[in-house]
Design a protein around this motif. Structure first.
Motif, mmCIF file in Angstrom:
data_model
loop_
_atom_site.group_PDB
_atom_site.id
_atom_site.type_symbol
_atom_site.label_atom_id
_atom_site.label_comp_id
_atom_site.label_asym_id
_atom_site.label_seq_id
_atom_site.Cartn_x
_atom_site.Cartn_y
_atom_site.Cartn_z
ATOM 1 N N UNK A 1 0.831 -1.213 0.000
ATOM 2 C CA UNK A 1 0.000 0.000 0.000
ATOM 3 C C UNK A 1 0.862 1.260 0.000
ATOM 4 N N UNK A 2 1.908 1.267 0.816
ATOM 5 C CA UNK A 2 2.810 2.419 0.821
ATOM 6 C C UNK A 2 3.459 2.600 -0.546
ATOM 7 N N UNK A 3 3.858 1.491 -1.160
ATOM 8 C CA UNK A 3 4.523 1.599 -2.464
ATOM 9 C C UNK A 3 3.566 2.043 -3.556
ATOM 10 N N UNK A 4 2.287 1.715 -3.444
ATOM 11 C CA UNK A 4 1.314 2.220 -4.419
ATOM 12 C C UNK A 4 1.317 3.751 -4.389
ATOM 13 N N UNK A 5 1.458 4.323 -3.193
ATOM 14 C CA UNK A 5 1.623 5.773 -3.105
ATOM 15 C C UNK A 5 2.860 6.237 -3.844
ATOM 16 N N UNK A 6 3.965 5.494 -3.693
ATOM 17 C CA UNK A 6 5.198 5.847 -4.396
ATOM 18 C C UNK A 6 5.044 5.685 -5.903
ATOM 19 N N UNK A 7 4.251 4.706 -6.336
ATOM 20 C CA UNK A 7 4.010 4.509 -7.770
ATOM 21 C C UNK A 7 3.345 5.733 -8.384
ATOM 22 N N UNK A 8 2.420 6.352 -7.647
ATOM 23 C CA UNK A 8 1.786 7.560 -8.153
ATOM 24 C C UNK A 8 2.727 8.742 -8.143
ATOM 25 N N UNK A 9 3.374 8.961 -7.016
ATOM 26 C CA UNK A 9 4.223 10.148 -6.873
ATOM 27 C C UNK A 9 5.483 10.052 -7.732
ATOM 28 N N UNK A 10 6.091 8.859 -7.803
ATOM 29 C CA UNK A 10 7.320 8.679 -8.579
ATOM 30 C C UNK A 10 7.051 8.080 -9.951
ATOM 31 N N UNK A 11 5.792 8.103 -10.381
ATOM 32 C CA UNK A 11 5.400 7.789 -11.766
ATOM 33 C C UNK A 11 5.891 6.427 -12.230
ATOM 34 N N UNK A 12 5.521 5.396 -11.497
ATOM 35 C CA UNK A 12 5.850 4.039 -11.903
ATOM 36 C C UNK A 12 4.663 3.403 -12.623
ATOM 37 N N UNK A 13 4.960 2.534 -13.568
ATOM 38 C CA UNK A 13 3.917 1.823 -14.315
ATOM 39 C C UNK A 13 2.984 1.115 -13.331
#
Length: 681
Positions: free
Chosen positions: A238-250
């Motif tokens: 869940x924390x990394x999903x936040x990082x996926x949005x902020x750091x623009x990950x696929x």
């Protein structure tokens, strides 16, 4: 020795003070006043950040972890404003403030003709404050405040030219995509509060996570009956999903290329030192939690590897100079995420640092070209600019060599360290990741040198026509493609000086810091890695400094793959430019796939955007208009009909009322008789 709390408060509040003055009193203090107060605030913050880093590394200062303000406290849970200043934080503070300072100075030249001059300076200073609040936080609540603040200011900056429909579309896209990631991030924070000791304080949560008596690595919960999930996996994903949005990950990467609709200075700030680096920093900071779950780290690894390769491929077919650099950011963020996924957190943060300098350099260099080309951004209408813009040309070469990983440049050390770490790792998905990052080296070299050759070398693909009208920033069609009002020329000193100052660390910072940051004990307790996952520790047995790393690097596969990319780009776009069109025609299906960005944007637009509109209209028609309005209107109609019947009874004639009374009496007596006979029976 302890760091002075007042210094830390000054670091974070000085940019905010400048933002408030420029934003609220911009008309009174004028343009010079607006850029003076914001540059002074960020400059002071940068100087003090360098001082804090010096004290932590060489001055013997202890890690600072204190609360400066308590908002509220319920039981053992409190909401605080506080600072955690260790070497990881101090490094981020210096990177954020230095790059921001360069962007502020550069903006004086780039935005000189813009009507929103004071407003823009207010926004970028506020952006710096928001990022500092994020990286300096010592608790999840303040982290979330900074997290949302950078998202909000990015919305304002991407849509800064609000008269452009494309800019409004881009900032809404960025805002909505980040809301998807932030929903996961908020769930992750809620999970931390629920399962990790009921606290939001970093130190408390990390200590609880690593407590052998608690054994959080083995704790599970059944979200679905009969299907237990590891608590650490749920929280970290869940924390990394936040990082996926902020750091623009696929697949949450689609907003970042469209952020190019904002002015070039903010493109540099978003891509280099602030918003997109927040996710990488957050995962590195949360290393004590992520080390509890190999599943979560594998998820991070696969997402990062996919982003590194597949978004980089899109950069090869882009013709907008800023979008080429934007897709390179996506790819390099993927490299950083890959490092996090193999527990090489230090390598990820190291690449974050080096990348911040050369990516800011590339964006600001691209902006310098755009100024010279009268805001033309299509590289197909450039060429031969090196003789007009020698400083921009040289600094762009330096940035591109650093990005491509040329030996002795900053990117060589940080990117090759990530590739070596992936090769050393035995985590599930490491083989796929290694393939992606190796191919990504070739792709990076290809689009980097393509940009240089199409922009600065070869024949000039533009003409000078003084009779053509030139407009300001806000006009999309500034002039006909390839036709300029006057010949290109080098940018003013407020543009070129930041380029030179960013070019210096783009060359030197990697070699000077690789020893302590990757193979030494620079980060100390700021980053936690289990012994079984310590790939950098294994690499450190072979590399003890920059020299050994360079000697190994020039013989390793990444170097020769980068050389192959350089040779290919040189032949296609410098020696034999005509082959590019032939290759495009021969590989038409591949070209279409890349130019359409794998149709991911189309899918989102069709499914989520248009689908959401259709769903909303359906709910409105069926629910609001049909059910709710129907029930209300139907009730009103029924009452109206009953009222009409009742009105007929009220005739005003006495014999009508007498008849009604007699009829009622008969019915009453008949009903009573029927009831009594039923009871008697």
């Amino acid at each position: 020795m302890m760091l002075d709390k007042s210094i830390l408060l000054t670091i974070v509040l000085a940019p905010l003070f400048g933002a408030v003055l420029a934003g609220l009193f911009g008309r009174r203090i004028g343009r010079v006043g607006a850029h003076s107060v914001t540059i002074a605030g960020v400059g002071l913050s940068c100087a003090l950040s360098i001082y804090v880093l010096y004290e932590l590394v060489w001055g013997g200062a202890q890690v600072f972890n204190e609360n400066v303000y308590t908002w509220f406290q319920i039981g053992s849970t409190s909401a605080n404003i506080g600072f955690l200043i260790d070497r990881l934080t101090a490094m981020m503070m210096v990177v954020v403030t230095f790059v921001s300072l360069m962007v502020h100075v550069y903006t004086i030249g780039y935005m000189a003709e813009d009507d929103g001059y004071q407003r823009f300076f207010s926004y970028i200073a506020l952006f710096t404050f928001s990022m500092l609040m994020l990286v300096m936080s010592n608790n999840f609540l303040q982290l979330f405040f900074g997290w949302e603040a950078v998202g909000l200011v990015s919305y304002l900056l991407i849509g800064f030219w609000f008269k452009r429909p494309s800019a409004i579309f881009a900032n809404m896209k960025a805002f909505l995509v980040n809301r998807v990631g932030d929903f996961g991030f908020l769930l992750g924070i809620a999970g931390v509060l629920m399962w990790f000791g009921g606290s939001l304080d970093y130190a408390t949560v990390f200590a609880y996570a690593q407590d052998p008596a608690v054994d959080m690595g083995a704790r599970s919960v059944e979200l679905i009956a009969g299907h237990p999930w590891q608590v650490a996996t749920i929280v970290c994903v869940c924390l990394f999903i936040g990082a996926m949005g902020k750091s623009a990950q696929v697949p949450l990467h689609v907003w970042l290329p469209d952020s190019m609709e904002g002015p070039t200075p903010i493109s540099a700030l978003i891509h280099a030192a602030t918003m997109v680096t927040a996710g990488i920093f957050m995962v590195a900071r949360m290393s004590p939690l992520f080390e509890l779950s190999d599943t979560a780290l594998t998820f991070v690894l696969v997402i990062g590897a996919t982003t590194a390769l597949f978004t980089g491929l899109i950069g090869i077919v882009q013709n907008d100079i800023k979008r080429v650099v934007a897709y390179s950011t996506l790819s390099q963020l993927g490299y950083m995420t890959v490092a996090l996924g193999v527990s090489a957190y230090s390598a990820g943060v190291f690449h974050l640092m080096t990348h911040a300098f050369f990516k800011a350099l590339l964006f600001l260099g691209a902006g310098s070209v755009i100024i010279a080309m009268h805001h033309e951004q299509d590289m197909r209408h450039m060429g031969g600019l090196r003789k007009y813009m020698p400083i921009t040309w040289i600094t762009m070469w330096i940035g591109s060599l650093a990005l491509a990983g040329a030996p002795f440049f900053a990117g060589f050390f940080s990117k090759d360290a990530i590739i070596e770490a992936v090769h050393e790792s035995h985590r599930a998905g490491a083989g796929y990741a290694y393939f992606c990052v190796l191919v990504g080296v070739f792709v990076t070299a290809l689009y980097s040198f393509r940009l240089l050759y199409m922009t600065f070398h070869g024949k000039e693909r533009f003409t000078v026509d003084p009779l053509k009208q030139h407009h300001g920033h806000d006009d999309h069609a500034h002039h006909e493609p390839g036709q300029l009002v006057h010949a290109p020329h080098e940018s003013p000193w407020v543009v070129t000086v930041p380029l030179i100052l960013l070019a210096i660390p783009s060359i030197l910072i990697g070699g000077l810091t690789i020893g302590p940051m990757l193979f030494g004990d620079y980060f100390g307790n700021a980053i936690f890695v289990r012994d079984a996952n310590d790939v950098l520790g294994e690499l450190g047995k072979d590399f003890h400094g920059a020299t050994a790393f360079v000697l190994h690097g020039v013989m390793a596969p990444p170097f020769w793959i980068a050389v192959a990319g350089f040779v290919t780009a040189t032949y296609i776009w410098l020696i034999n430019p005509g082959i590019a069109d032939k290759a495009q025609a021969a590989l038409r299906p591949v070209y279409n796939m890349l130019s359409n960005k794998y149709w991911v944007d189309n899918l989102y637009q069709a499914v989520f955007a248009r689908g959401g509109i259709k769903l909303g209209r359906g709910l409105w028609r069926g629910g609001d208009a049909g059910l709710i309005d129907g029930a209300i209107d139907g009730s009103a109609s029924l009452i109206d009909q009953l009222s009409a019947i009742v009105r007929r009874v009220q005739s005003g004639y006495l014999y009508h009322y007498a008849f009604a009374m007699i009829l009622g009496l008969i019915l009453l007596l008949g009903g009573s008789w029927w009831l009594f006979t039923r009871i008697a029976a």
